[in-house]
Scaffold this motif. Structure first.
Motif, PDB file in Angstrom:
ATOM      1  N   TRP A   3      40.334  29.464  46.083  1.00 32.84           N
ATOM      2  CA  TRP A   3      39.445  30.620  46.260  1.00 32.84           C
ATOM      3  C   TRP A   3      38.125  30.349  45.549  1.00 32.84           C
ATOM      4  O   TRP A   3      37.940  29.298  44.907  1.00 32.84           O
ATOM      5  CB  TRP A   3      40.099  31.905  45.769  1.00 32.84           C
ATOM      6  CG  TRP A   3      40.194  32.037  44.267  1.00 32.84           C
ATOM      7  CD1 TRP A   3      40.947  31.281  43.413  1.00 32.84           C
ATOM      8  CD2 TRP A   3      39.490  32.977  43.451  1.00 32.84           C
ATOM      9  NE1 TRP A   3      40.767  31.688  42.115  1.00 32.84           N
ATOM     10  CE2 TRP A   3      39.880  32.727  42.110  1.00 32.84           C
ATOM     11  CE3 TRP A   3      38.580  34.001  43.713  1.00 32.84           C
ATOM     12  CZ2 TRP A   3      39.372  33.480  41.032  1.00 32.84           C
ATOM     13  CZ3 TRP A   3      38.097  34.751  42.641  1.00 32.84           C
ATOM     14  CH2 TRP A   3      38.495  34.477  41.327  1.00 32.84           C
ATOM     15  N   ALA A   4      37.185  31.278  45.659  1.00 35.08           N
ATOM     16  CA  ALA A   4      35.823  31.064  45.176  1.00 35.08           C
ATOM     17  C   ALA A   4      35.742  30.783  43.689  1.00 35.08           C
ATOM     18  O   ALA A   4      34.799  30.130  43.224  1.00 35.08           O
ATOM     19  CB  ALA A   4      34.953  32.285  45.529  1.00 35.08           C
ATOM     20  N   GLY A   5      36.701  31.252  42.909  1.00 32.86           N
ATOM     21  CA  GLY A   5      36.657  31.055  41.469  1.00 32.86           C
ATOM     22  C   GLY A   5      37.155  29.706  40.990  1.00 32.86           C
ATOM     23  O   GLY A   5      37.088  29.402  39.797  1.00 32.86           O
ATOM     24  N   ASP A   6      37.660  28.876  41.897  1.00 29.08           N
ATOM     25  CA  ASP A   6      38.187  27.568  41.497  1.00 29.08           C
ATOM     26  C   ASP A   6      37.065  26.559  41.287  1.00 29.08           C
ATOM     27  O   ASP A   6      36.033  26.603  41.973  1.00 29.08           O
ATOM     28  CB  ASP A   6      39.168  27.041  42.550  1.00 29.08           C
ATOM     29  CG  ASP A   6      40.508  27.764  42.515  1.00 29.08           C
ATOM     30  OD1 ASP A   6      40.998  28.046  41.407  1.00 29.08           O
ATOM     31  OD2 ASP A   6      41.053  28.060  43.595  1.00 29.08           O
ATOM     32  N   ARG A   7      37.284  25.625  40.376  1.00 32.93           N
ATOM     33  CA  ARG A   7      36.304  24.581  40.081  1.00 32.93           C
ATOM     34  C   ARG A   7      36.598  23.324  40.889  1.00 32.93           C
ATOM     35  O   ARG A   7      37.748  22.897  40.994  1.00 32.93           O
ATOM     36  CB  ARG A   7      36.326  24.246  38.583  1.00 32.93           C
ATOM     37  CG  ARG A   7      35.636  25.273  37.731  1.00 32.93           C
ATOM     38  CD  ARG A   7      35.723  24.958  36.252  1.00 32.93           C
ATOM     39  NE  ARG A   7      35.455  23.554  35.905  1.00 32.93           N
ATOM     40  CZ  ARG A   7      35.275  23.121  34.660  1.00 32.93           C
ATOM     41  NH1 ARG A   7      35.340  23.985  33.644  1.00 32.93           N
ATOM     42  NH2 ARG A   7      35.054  21.841  34.420  1.00 32.93           N
ATOM     43  N   PRO A   8      35.564  22.692  41.441  1.00 27.43           N
ATOM     44  CA  PRO A   8      35.771  21.479  42.232  1.00 27.43           C
ATOM     45  C   PRO A   8      36.466  20.359  41.456  1.00 27.43           C
ATOM     46  O   PRO A   8      37.324  19.661  42.010  1.00 27.43           O
ATOM     47  CB  PRO A   8      34.353  21.080  42.643  1.00 27.43           C
ATOM     48  CG  PRO A   8      33.585  22.369  42.643  1.00 27.43           C
ATOM     49  CD  PRO A   8      34.158  23.164  41.511  1.00 27.43           C
TER      50      PRO A   8
END
Length: 275
Positions: free
Chosen positions: A12-17
């Motif tokens: 989801w959007a809160g995850d870090r690459p």
């Protein structure tokens, strides 16, 4: 007979690459027994850097990757149900986008599934700022009777470690939209349906404990979810009236105490209590 394995990984959007890269590579490239398919569920729009990383990982993967793109963020339970629909194989392994699988994870868990078990989890190592910064261990019950007894008070599986049969999960309705405790509800539905359960005490996953981990286990939303799931367990006749009252008092109270007390209580009571 060896079976094939789908790896289910929501993002989801809160995850870090960079965390996603570590999770993916540890669960695919570095496994001594690799999965045969990866399903990445993109739960709603994500930042460009994360979208690019998903594409890079899929392109460089040694096994086929399917990316399921949901138009809006629907939450973990519905996202996982969407991912299960895209899994090609009956055996599915869960992985989170910020954790790390140890290299022999699937080599340990797959033979247990192949022996006739419907779900197998494992212990995990909690880490802080980097994977070698181990700050705790979660060891689940391993005897099937102990797993079922534990489930009447607390979650008997470490969700990021589980491997299960998709057919059994779908037969009980999947995860559904039960925010904050969708996995716990699913395990109990499986147990009530007669699923064959197992755990490995050995830690096979490193679990990232970020800032605010214990704060997120408290508050009114968690309390509402706690009360709702305890009512559901009682409706299933999975718990007795006495167990229902105990759980509401102990687990409900745990949601309302200060974070410092919650941290202590988790280690001394919630994580170790044997029903």
């Amino acid at each position: 007979m060896p079976e094939q394995l789908s790896l289910l990984l929501p993002v989801w959007a809160g995850d870090r690459p960079d965390f996603l890269s570590d999770a993916f590579r540890s669960s695919v490239h570095e496994q001594t027994r690799q999965p045969d398919q990866v399903v990445i569920v993109r739960d709603g729009p994500v930042p460009p850097a994360l979208a690019a990383r998903i594409a890079e990982l899929a392109a460089a993967s040694p096994v086929p990757v399917e990316v399921v793109e949901l138009e809006k963020n629907v939450g973990l339970g519905p996202a996982l149900d969407a991912g299960l629909a895209a899994c090609k194989y009956d055996v599915v392994a869960r992985m989170d986008a910020d954790d790390i699988s140890l290299p022999h994870r699937f080599a340990v868990q797959m033979p247990i599934i192949e022996s006739g078990v419907d779900i197998v989890g494992s212990g995990l190592l909690e880490f802080g700022t980097h994977p070698d910064d181990v700050i705790g261990t979660r060891t689940p019950p391993t005897d099937p009777d102990d797993i079922r007894a534990r489930a009447r008070f607390a979650d008997p599986f470490n969700h990021p470690t589980v491997v299960y049969r998709r057919a059994v999960v779908k037969a009980v309705g999947g995860y559904t939209d039960f925010a904050l405790m969708e996995d716990y509800l699913l395990w109990v539905k499986m147990i009530v349906a007669g699923a064959r359960v197992a755990n490995v005490a050995e830690p096979l996953v490193k679990y990232r404990v970020g800032a605010g981990a214990y704060a997120r286990r408290g508050g009114r939303a968690q309390l509402r979810a706690e009360l709702a799931i305890q009512r559901r367990f009682r409706a299933f006749r999975f718990t007795t009236r006495a167990q229902f009252v105990r759980n509401v008092l102990v687990r409900g109270g745990y949601r309302l105490v200060p974070e410092s007390v919650r941290r202590f209580a988790y280690r001394r009571i919630i994580a170790t209590y044997r029903a």
